[in-house]
Design an enzyme around this catalytic site. Structure first.
Site, PDB file in Angstrom:
ATOM      1  N   TYR A 263     -11.881 -33.916  -5.702  1.00  0.00           N
ATOM      2  CA  TYR A 263     -11.995 -33.451  -4.557  1.00  0.00           C
ATOM      3  C   TYR A 263     -13.538 -33.078  -4.464  1.00  0.00           C
ATOM      4  O   TYR A 263     -14.303 -32.531  -5.350  1.00  0.00           O
ATOM      5  CB  TYR A 263     -11.123 -32.229  -4.223  1.00  0.00           C
TER       6      TYR A 263
ATOM      7  N   LYS B 120     -12.592 -28.832   1.871  1.00  0.00           N
ATOM      8  CA  LYS B 120     -12.483 -29.760   0.687  1.00  0.00           C
ATOM      9  C   LYS B 120     -11.959 -31.135   1.242  1.00  0.00           C
ATOM     10  O   LYS B 120     -11.452 -31.019   2.126  1.00  0.00           O
ATOM     11  CB  LYS B 120     -11.342 -29.294  -0.361  1.00  0.00           C
TER      12      LYS B 120
ATOM     13  N   ASP C 237      -1.302 -19.417 -12.400  1.00  0.00           N
ATOM     14  CA  ASP C 237      -0.591 -19.826 -11.017  1.00  0.00           C
ATOM     15  C   ASP C 237       0.614 -18.963 -11.000  1.00  0.00           C
ATOM     16  O   ASP C 237       1.297 -18.578  -9.881  1.00  0.00           O
ATOM     17  CB  ASP C 237      -0.389 -21.140 -11.084  1.00  0.00           C
TER      18      ASP C 237
END
Length: 182
Positions: A132, A72, A171
């Site tokens: 990104y 990335k 997460d």
């Protein structure tokens, strides 16, 4: 464009040249030839992603596994983040080590993150826009991560009150570094 390798082999900090005048500014955010000339890496980005986050949002630490692993190139278009990159390559001298860098609309700094690394960021300003480029397509079955608070990684995210942290349920359920699928 200044391209400098970090202490994590293959991970680069990129500072583009900013041309300013009374109209505003212009930057060349990526140049494949210059990147190759400075790193020896022939990258072909195939997907661009963008997220907007409020102050206090923590996203990460994410990566993709196997043939869907992604390199990335990340940057902030608006706002400011603490960006964290963790080396997950078991054969690397810096396995389990991380770097953290402030990325902002002001400094225009970018990070190139090679395959085999986890990535996350903590937003330091409201309405932060994060962008990104990826060299491989997203695949839901290959997504993986490490919990942001892993004691072995010992990342200093810069927040003082965990109760003010905004983080997704997904997460919060990520495994520890020790239990992550590499």
């Amino acid at each position: 464009m200044i391209i400098k390798e970090t202490k994590l082999k293959g991970c680069y900090i990129i500072k583009p040249e900013v041309f300013k005048d009374k109209r505003g500014y212009f930057i060349e955010s990526f140049n494949k030839y210059k990147f190759y000339k400075n790193t020896g890496l022939d990258i072909n980005f195939v997907q661009d992603n963008e997220s907007q986050s409020s102050k206090g949002v923590l996203r990460g630490l994410h990566y993709q596994t196997g043939k869907f692993a992604q390199a990335k190139l990340v940057r902030v278009i608006k706002g400011r983040v603490l960006d964290v990159v963790v080396d997950l390559r078991p054969d690397s001298k810096t396995f389990g080590k991380h770097i953290s860098t402030i990325l902002s609309e002001t400094n225009k700094t970018q990070i190139f993150i090679p395959k085999g690394f986890a990535h996350g960021f903590f937003t330091l300003e409201d309405m932060t826009i994060f962008s990104y480029k990826c060299d491989n397509y997203y695949n839901k079955k290959a997504e993986a991560g490490v919990i942001y608070s892993d004691k072995k990684l010992n990342v200093d995210w810069g927040f003082t009150d965990v109760n003010e942290l905004i983080i997704s349920e997904k997460d919060l359920l990520l495994p520890t570094f020790e239990n992550a699928k590499l």
